[in-house]
Design a protein around this motif. Sequence first.
Motif, short mmCIF file in Angstrom:
data_model
loop_
_atom_site.label_atom_id
_atom_site.label_comp_id
_atom_site.label_asym_id
_atom_site.label_seq_id
_atom_site.Cartn_x
_atom_site.Cartn_y
_atom_site.Cartn_z
N VAL A 1 -5.05 -1.43 7.17
CA VAL A 1 -5.25 -2.57 6.27
C VAL A 1 -4.45 -3.78 6.76
CG1 VAL A 1 -4.81 -3.43 3.93
CG2 VAL A 1 -5.85 -1.19 4.27
N GLY B 1 0.34 1.87 -3.72
CA GLY B 1 -0.98 2.47 -3.59
C GLY B 1 -0.94 3.94 -3.23
N LYS B 2 0.25 4.43 -2.92
CA LYS B 2 0.42 5.84 -2.55
C LYS B 2 -0.57 6.23 -1.43
CE LYS B 2 3.23 6.36 -6.12
NZ LYS B 2 4.02 5.18 -6.23
N THR B 3 -0.62 5.40 -0.41
CA THR B 3 -1.52 5.64 0.71
C THR B 3 -0.75 6.16 1.91
OG1 THR B 3 -3.27 4.66 2.03
CG2 THR B 3 -1.39 3.27 1.58
N THR B 4 -1.47 6.53 2.95
CA THR B 4 -0.83 7.02 4.17
C THR B 4 -0.41 5.85 5.05
OG1 THR B 4 -2.89 7.15 5.40
CG2 THR B 4 -2.26 9.10 4.10
N LYS B 5 0.48 6.13 5.99
CA LYS B 5 0.92 5.08 6.92
C LYS B 5 -0.24 4.59 7.76
CE LYS B 5 5.81 5.65 7.75
NZ LYS B 5 6.85 5.90 8.72
N THR B 6 -1.12 5.49 8.15
CA THR B 6 -2.26 5.11 8.99
C THR B 6 -3.16 4.12 8.26
OG1 THR B 6 -2.19 7.31 9.98
CG2 THR B 6 -4.18 6.02 10.33
N LYS B 7 -3.47 4.41 6.99
CA LYS B 7 -4.31 3.51 6.21
C LYS B 7 -3.61 2.17 5.97
CE LYS B 7 -7.01 6.99 3.76
NZ LYS B 7 -7.26 7.60 2.46
N ALA B 8 -2.32 2.23 5.71
CA ALA B 8 -1.56 1.00 5.47
C ALA B 8 -1.55 0.12 6.73
CB ALA B 8 -0.13 1.32 5.04
N GLY C 1 0.81 -1.21 0.00
CA GLY C 1 0.00 0.00 0.00
C GLY C 1 0.84 1.26 0.00
N LEU C 2 1.92 1.25 0.78
CA LEU C 2 2.78 2.43 0.86
C LEU C 2 3.56 2.65 -0.44
CD1 LEU C 2 4.14 2.10 4.50
CD2 LEU C 2 2.55 3.83 3.63
#
Length: 170
Positions: A82, A72-79, A68-69
């Motif tokens: 998940v 997916g270019k997501t935030t650490k919190t979202k990663a 994801g990081l």
Amino acid sequence: GYGRFWTDFNEFFDYLPGALLYLMGVTQISKIFDFVIPGGSDQAFVTTTKILNWIIEIGLAVLIAKFGLKFGKTTKTKALLVAGLVYAVPSLWYVSSVWGQIDSLVVLVTLISIYLLYSAKPNYVGPFYKSMYFWSGVVFAIAFWIKIQAIILVPMFLLFNLAGKNSEFL
């Protein structure tokens, strides 16, 4: 030893060579715990298998967060969220921790292969053994060597190569 395994036994074994190697390693590790765990070597083997499965599942959650990081270019919190959700999937821990199956191992190795595939540089020029495409294939072969369920990803690898190693196509 492993080489004599196939000649010394005249029985049919449901596991592929990679899974047998893993289980032989589990057996060696479980011998350390024989004297600690009540129930003898059988219970030590089961306990060791389940502990190693938990560690593998943590590795799965971490790798999915890393996916994801990186992709997916997501935030650490979202990663992390998940990853926590992946670790909390009841079917995952039921198969690994209750039944003591090694399905999580083949999933982890397969995901490592996919991670290497997507991390590869599209126009790499150089020795083949330094290419992530090569190592992705090697790791995928190891996954296939552990359990045949890895075959489900063969079409993805073929599409990846047909698309000119363009990960955005998939």
